[in-house]
Motif scaffolding. Structure first.
Motif, PDB file in Angstrom:
ATOM      1  N   GLU A  18       3.998  63.820 -52.348  1.00  0.00           N
ATOM      2  CA  GLU A  18       4.267  64.110 -53.754  1.00  0.00           C
ATOM      3  C   GLU A  18       5.059  65.407 -53.896  1.00  0.00           C
ATOM      4  OE1 GLU A  18       0.523  64.049 -55.815  1.00  0.00           O
ATOM      5  OE2 GLU A  18       0.440  61.859 -55.798  1.00  0.00           O
ATOM      6  N   GLY A  19       5.799  65.516 -54.991  1.00  0.00           N
ATOM      7  CA  GLY A  19       6.551  66.732 -55.281  1.00  0.00           C
ATOM      8  C   GLY A  19       7.842  66.865 -54.502  1.00  0.00           C
ATOM      9  N   ARG A  20       8.288  65.798 -53.880  1.00  0.00           N
ATOM     10  CA  ARG A  20       9.520  65.835 -53.083  1.00  0.00           C
ATOM     11  C   ARG A  20      10.641  64.991 -53.679  1.00  0.00           C
ATOM     12  NH1 ARG A  20       7.313  65.958 -46.873  1.00  0.00           N
ATOM     13  NH2 ARG A  20       5.550  67.317 -47.304  1.00  0.00           N
ATOM     14  N   GLY A  21      10.440  64.513 -54.908  1.00  0.00           N
ATOM     15  CA  GLY A  21      11.473  63.732 -55.576  1.00  0.00           C
ATOM     16  C   GLY A  21      11.480  62.253 -55.247  1.00  0.00           C
ATOM     17  N   ILE A  22      10.473  61.782 -54.514  1.00  0.00           N
ATOM     18  CA  ILE A  22      10.446  60.369 -54.117  1.00  0.00           C
ATOM     19  C   ILE A  22      10.225  59.472 -55.330  1.00  0.00           C
ATOM     20  CG2 ILE A  22       9.191  58.650 -52.753  1.00  0.00           C
ATOM     21  CD1 ILE A  22       8.726  60.976 -50.694  1.00  0.00           C
ATOM     22  N   GLY A  23       9.286  59.845 -56.205  1.00  0.00           N
ATOM     23  CA  GLY A  23       9.040  59.057 -57.407  1.00  0.00           C
ATOM     24  C   GLY A  23      10.281  58.980 -58.275  1.00  0.00           C
ATOM     25  N   GLY A  24      10.957  60.102 -58.443  1.00  0.00           N
ATOM     26  CA  GLY A  24      12.188  60.127 -59.231  1.00  0.00           C
ATOM     27  C   GLY A  24      13.277  59.266 -58.625  1.00  0.00           C
ATOM     28  N   ALA A  25      13.400  59.310 -57.319  1.00  0.00           N
ATOM     29  CA  ALA A  25      14.411  58.494 -56.644  1.00  0.00           C
ATOM     30  C   ALA A  25      14.108  57.003 -56.814  1.00  0.00           C
ATOM     31  CB  ALA A  25      14.482  58.859 -55.159  1.00  0.00           C
ATOM     32  N   LEU A  26      12.837  56.635 -56.711  1.00  0.00           N
ATOM     33  CA  LEU A  26      12.450  55.233 -56.921  1.00  0.00           C
ATOM     34  C   LEU A  26      12.733  54.804 -58.364  1.00  0.00           C
ATOM     35  CD1 LEU A  26       9.127  55.220 -54.904  1.00  0.00           C
ATOM     36  CD2 LEU A  26      11.091  53.714 -54.463  1.00  0.00           C
ATOM     37  N   MET A  27      12.393  55.662 -59.318  1.00  0.00           N
ATOM     38  CA  MET A  27      12.637  55.353 -60.732  1.00  0.00           C
ATOM     39  C   MET A  27      14.135  55.158 -60.977  1.00  0.00           C
ATOM     40  SD  MET A  27       9.958  55.128 -62.654  1.00  0.00           S
ATOM     41  CE  MET A  27      10.725  55.324 -64.259  1.00  0.00           C
ATOM     42  N   ASN A  28      14.942  56.093 -60.517  1.00  0.00           N
ATOM     43  CA  ASN A  28      16.387  56.003 -60.745  1.00  0.00           C
ATOM     44  C   ASN A  28      16.979  54.744 -60.139  1.00  0.00           C
ATOM     45  OD1 ASN A  28      16.676  58.343 -62.301  1.00  0.00           O
ATOM     46  ND2 ASN A  28      16.793  59.631 -60.474  1.00  0.00           N
ATOM     47  N   ARG A  29      16.525  54.386 -58.947  1.00  0.00           N
ATOM     48  CA  ARG A  29      17.051  53.184 -58.289  1.00  0.00           C
ATOM     49  C   ARG A  29      16.656  51.932 -59.067  1.00  0.00           C
ATOM     50  NH1 ARG A  29      18.017  51.441 -53.006  1.00  0.00           N
ATOM     51  NH2 ARG A  29      19.305  53.223 -52.531  1.00  0.00           N
ATOM     52  N   SER A  30      15.414  51.873 -59.522  1.00  0.00           N
ATOM     53  CA  SER A  30      14.933  50.706 -60.244  1.00  0.00           C
ATOM     54  C   SER A  30      15.607  50.568 -61.614  1.00  0.00           C
ATOM     55  CB  SER A  30      13.407  50.798 -60.398  1.00  0.00           C
ATOM     56  OG  SER A  30      12.897  49.588 -60.857  1.00  0.00           O
ATOM     57  N   ILE A  31      15.732  51.667 -62.333  1.00  0.00           N
ATOM     58  CA  ILE A  31      16.391  51.636 -63.643  1.00  0.00           C
ATOM     59  C   ILE A  31      17.855  51.219 -63.493  1.00  0.00           C
ATOM     60  CG2 ILE A  31      17.184  53.081 -65.554  1.00  0.00           C
ATOM     61  CD1 ILE A  31      14.522  54.695 -65.166  1.00  0.00           C
ATOM     62  N   ALA A  32      18.542  51.764 -62.514  1.00  0.00           N
ATOM     63  CA  ALA A  32      19.945  51.405 -62.289  1.00  0.00           C
ATOM     64  C   ALA A  32      20.080  49.923 -61.962  1.00  0.00           C
ATOM     65  CB  ALA A  32      20.542  52.263 -61.176  1.00  0.00           C
TER      66      ALA A  32
END
Length: 166
Positions: free
Chosen positions: A88-102
């Motif tokens: 956690e806290g390494r941007g993994i959740g954000g990267a997954l969100m961005n990929r899925s939304i795109a």
């Protein structure tokens, strides 16, 4: 010590056991009683919109996206988004969100719903759904019922029940 790169790819059937263990650690047995789980029960996630994150061969995160019906029209239900606590806290959740939304936007979808922490998801454009506009099939904190218009104005046109897309 060397740093292993983060890889995000479409979720594969071989990932399922590791994803289930990750969900069990993150959410416990109570996850089956949650309203969002009821929407996903019996409906497979969309493989084109669901992703897994790996560091080396170790699964460190996952995001699933499932089709639903919202106000009589197709929509998507994002979740769960899960990251291994050690990562956690390494941007993994954000990267997954961005990929899925795109991927959802590229596939022509117009609306993504989720039940989650509004301050976290606001950075991706999610906003609270006005109370009573869309109704979940069980209890959920209205402040946590969020939507992202992939096509501007879509949410404003949706009214009614949110149901599994069976």
């Amino acid at each position: 010590m060397t740093s292993l790169p983060l890889t995000i790819r479409h979720e594969l059937p071989v990932d399922q056991a590791a994803i289930e263990r990750l969900h069990e650690r993150a959410f416990g047995p109570g996850r089956f009683a949650r309203t969002a789980f009821r929407l996903r029960e019996g409906v497979p996630p969309d493989p084109a919109l669901s992703f897994a994150a790996h560091v080396g061969t170790f699964l460190v995160g996952s995001v699933k996206v499932t089709p639903v019906i919202a106000g009589g029209h197709g929509a998507l239900m994002l979740g769960p988004l899960t990251v291994d606590p050690a990562f956690e806290g390494r941007g993994i959740g954000g990267a997954l969100m961005n990929r899925s939304i795109a991927a959802a936007r590229e596939a022509g979808h117009d609306l993504i719903l989720l039940v989650g922490d509004a301050p976290y998801y606001a950075r991706f454009g999610f906003k609270p759904i006005p109370p009573g506009q869309l109704v979940l099939p069980g209890p959920a904190d209205p402040a946590r019922f969020l939507a992202l218009d992939l096509v501007e104005g879509t949410l404003a046109q949706r009214r009614g029940a949110v149901m599994p897309a069976r």
